[in-house]
Design a protein around this motif. Sequence first.
Motif, PDB file in Angstrom:
ATOM      1  N   LEU A  76     -12.366  16.853 -96.465  1.00  0.00           N
ATOM      2  CA  LEU A  76     -13.477  15.906 -96.424  1.00  0.00           C
ATOM      3  C   LEU A  76     -13.492  15.023 -95.184  1.00  0.00           C
ATOM      4  O   LEU A  76     -14.500  14.374 -94.921  1.00  0.00           O
ATOM      5  CB  LEU A  76     -13.449  15.015 -97.675  1.00  0.00           C
ATOM      6  N   GLY A  77     -12.398  14.967 -94.457  1.00  0.00           N
ATOM      7  CA  GLY A  77     -12.353  14.091 -93.282  1.00  0.00           C
ATOM      8  C   GLY A  77     -12.613  12.652 -93.689  1.00  0.00           C
ATOM      9  O   GLY A  77     -12.016  12.144 -94.642  1.00  0.00           O
ATOM     10  N   ASN A  78     -13.535  11.979 -92.989  1.00  0.00           N
ATOM     11  CA  ASN A  78     -13.866  10.576 -93.273  1.00  0.00           C
ATOM     12  C   ASN A  78     -14.388  10.354 -94.686  1.00  0.00           C
ATOM     13  O   ASN A  78     -14.227   9.277 -95.243  1.00  0.00           O
ATOM     14  CB  ASN A  78     -14.910  10.059 -92.286  1.00  0.00           C
ATOM     15  N   ARG A  79     -15.008  11.368 -95.240  1.00  0.00           N
ATOM     16  CA  ARG A  79     -15.555  11.208 -96.595  1.00  0.00           C
ATOM     17  C   ARG A  79     -14.462  11.071 -97.645  1.00  0.00           C
ATOM     18  O   ARG A  79     -14.720  10.639 -98.765  1.00  0.00           O
ATOM     19  CB  ARG A  79     -16.472  12.370 -96.938  1.00  0.00           C
ATOM     20  N   ALA A  80     -13.210  11.396 -97.298  1.00  0.00           N
ATOM     21  CA  ALA A  80     -12.092  11.263 -98.243  1.00  0.00           C
ATOM     22  C   ALA A  80     -11.882   9.810 -98.641  1.00  0.00           C
ATOM     23  O   ALA A  80     -11.299   9.535 -99.689  1.00  0.00           O
ATOM     24  CB  ALA A  80     -10.814  11.834 -97.637  1.00  0.00           C
ATOM     25  N   ARG A  81     -12.387   8.877 -97.864  1.00  0.00           N
ATOM     26  CA  ARG A  81     -12.252   7.456 -98.230  1.00  0.00           C
ATOM     27  C   ARG A  81     -13.066   7.122 -99.480  1.00  0.00           C
ATOM     28  O   ARG A  81     -12.868   6.079-100.089  1.00  0.00           O
ATOM     29  CB  ARG A  81     -12.648   6.558 -97.063  1.00  0.00           C
TER      30      ARG A  81
END
Length: 91
Positions: A76-81
Amino acid sequence: MRSFDFALDPEQQKIVDATERAIQVCAGAGSGKTEVVARRVERLIDESEGGHFHVLALSYTVKAAEALRHRLEVRLGNRARRVRTETIHSL
């Protein structure tokens, strides 16, 4: 290929595709639970509209929570936050 890329069996895919808001995945060691939950969370984030949607993923062990968190960061990259991955004890 990532070491966690493998075909899911029909029962596992049913969990990934489930439309219920909350699910519980229980199975023995080495059965693919972490991968199933990772794919389900990935699908939910991919299908969500906007950044307001968040997911809480709980595990019983620190090792499982860390493994899930790692897989989601890779995918997810940044969406993992938008995913909180904890043990039931730490929550």
